[in-house]
Write a protein that holds these residues in place. Structure first.
Motif, mmCIF file in Angstrom:
data_model
loop_
_atom_site.group_PDB
_atom_site.id
_atom_site.type_symbol
_atom_site.label_atom_id
_atom_site.label_comp_id
_atom_site.label_asym_id
_atom_site.label_seq_id
_atom_site.Cartn_x
_atom_site.Cartn_y
_atom_site.Cartn_z
ATOM 1 N N TRP A 239 -4.373 -11.017 -0.733
ATOM 2 C CA TRP A 239 -4.421 -9.578 -0.986
ATOM 3 C C TRP A 239 -4.557 -9.295 -2.475
ATOM 4 C CZ3 TRP A 239 -5.870 -7.031 2.909
ATOM 5 C CH2 TRP A 239 -5.330 -7.183 4.173
ATOM 6 N N GLY B 5 -7.730 -7.378 -4.008
ATOM 7 C CA GLY B 5 -7.501 -6.161 -4.783
ATOM 8 C C GLY B 5 -8.057 -6.253 -6.184
ATOM 9 N N TRP C 210 -8.652 1.021 -2.517
ATOM 10 C CA TRP C 210 -8.375 -0.200 -1.756
ATOM 11 C C TRP C 210 -7.878 -1.306 -2.681
ATOM 12 C CZ3 TRP C 210 -6.896 -0.659 2.755
ATOM 13 C CH2 TRP C 210 -7.477 0.023 3.825
ATOM 14 N N HIS D 236 -4.324 -3.095 -2.139
ATOM 15 C CA HIS D 236 -4.247 -4.545 -1.938
ATOM 16 C C HIS D 236 -3.376 -5.220 -2.999
ATOM 17 C CE1 HIS D 236 -7.313 -4.034 1.073
ATOM 18 N NE2 HIS D 236 -7.171 -5.302 1.407
ATOM 19 N N GLY E 124 -0.118 -6.980 -1.776
ATOM 20 C CA GLY E 124 -0.152 -8.413 -2.046
ATOM 21 C C GLY E 124 1.056 -8.889 -2.820
ATOM 22 N N ALA F 253 0.908 -5.296 6.422
ATOM 23 C CA ALA F 253 -0.271 -6.105 6.099
ATOM 24 C C ALA F 253 -1.236 -6.162 7.279
ATOM 25 C CB ALA F 253 0.152 -7.511 5.686
ATOM 26 N N ILE G 142 -3.079 -2.836 7.336
ATOM 27 C CA ILE G 142 -4.074 -2.777 6.271
ATOM 28 C C ILE G 142 -5.250 -3.696 6.588
ATOM 29 C CG2 ILE G 142 -4.477 -3.367 3.838
ATOM 30 C CD1 ILE G 142 -1.693 -2.236 3.276
ATOM 31 N N TRP H 277 -9.246 -2.916 6.939
ATOM 32 C CA TRP H 277 -10.143 -3.712 6.092
ATOM 33 C C TRP H 277 -11.302 -4.305 6.893
ATOM 34 C CZ3 TRP H 277 -10.878 -3.839 1.151
ATOM 35 C CH2 TRP H 277 -11.428 -4.946 0.516
#
Length: 144
Positions: free
Chosen positions: A40, A44, A69, A73, A77, A105, A108, A112
């Motif tokens: 992540w 990111g 985003w 992330h 992360g 996560a 997300i 994604w």
């Protein structure tokens, strides 16, 4: 009444043995959370540095700017990475944070999917495995 007390006393007298499988699953969950946190963070960072790196294939319900985003992330992360490291302590707070963070996560990763569908689905699967390992074998690393 005395039978319940006797069973309780025996439980306290005999230490619980931790199976290698249970400790292995918890170690798997911790390592996967660390790896997922690094993933992540990397995704990111790339989204923040190069807006053109990720290609959107089709319209999707969750549409965000890639800079947004990137920040999402990076934050998730860092939290996933910290929770994965914390799982090795076997502490209850690390398990609770681990389940919550793995759930977030997974959500997300679902959002994604339009950017990287295979990675999104893979990270959803890893998150589900981590949640199962923590909830089924959460006490295993603290007794090892």
């Amino acid at each position: 009444m005395s039978q319940t007390y006797g069973t309780e006393a025996r439980r306290r007298a005999v230490p619980e043995q931790t199976s290698g499988w249970a400790a292995g699953w918890m170690a798997f969950a911790a390592i996967m959370m660390i790896v997922q946190g690094i993933w992540w963070l990397t995704a990111g960072f790339i989204a923040l540095v190069d807006d053109q790196f990720y290609v959107v294939g089709q319209e999707y319900v969750f549409q965000f700017d890639l800079t947004t985003w990137g920040w999402i992330h990076l934050i998730v992360g860092a939290v996933v990475l910290a929770a994965g490291i914390g799982l090795f302590s076997g502490a209850m707070w690390a398990r609770v944070v681990g389940v919550v963070v793995a759930s977030v996560a997974a959500l997300i990763a679902f959002a994604w999917i339009p950017y990287y569908p295979i990675w999104g689905l893979l990270l959803i699967g890893v998150s589900v495995a981590v949640i199962w390992a923590i909830t089924a074998h959460g006490h295993s690393l603290e007794t090892v």
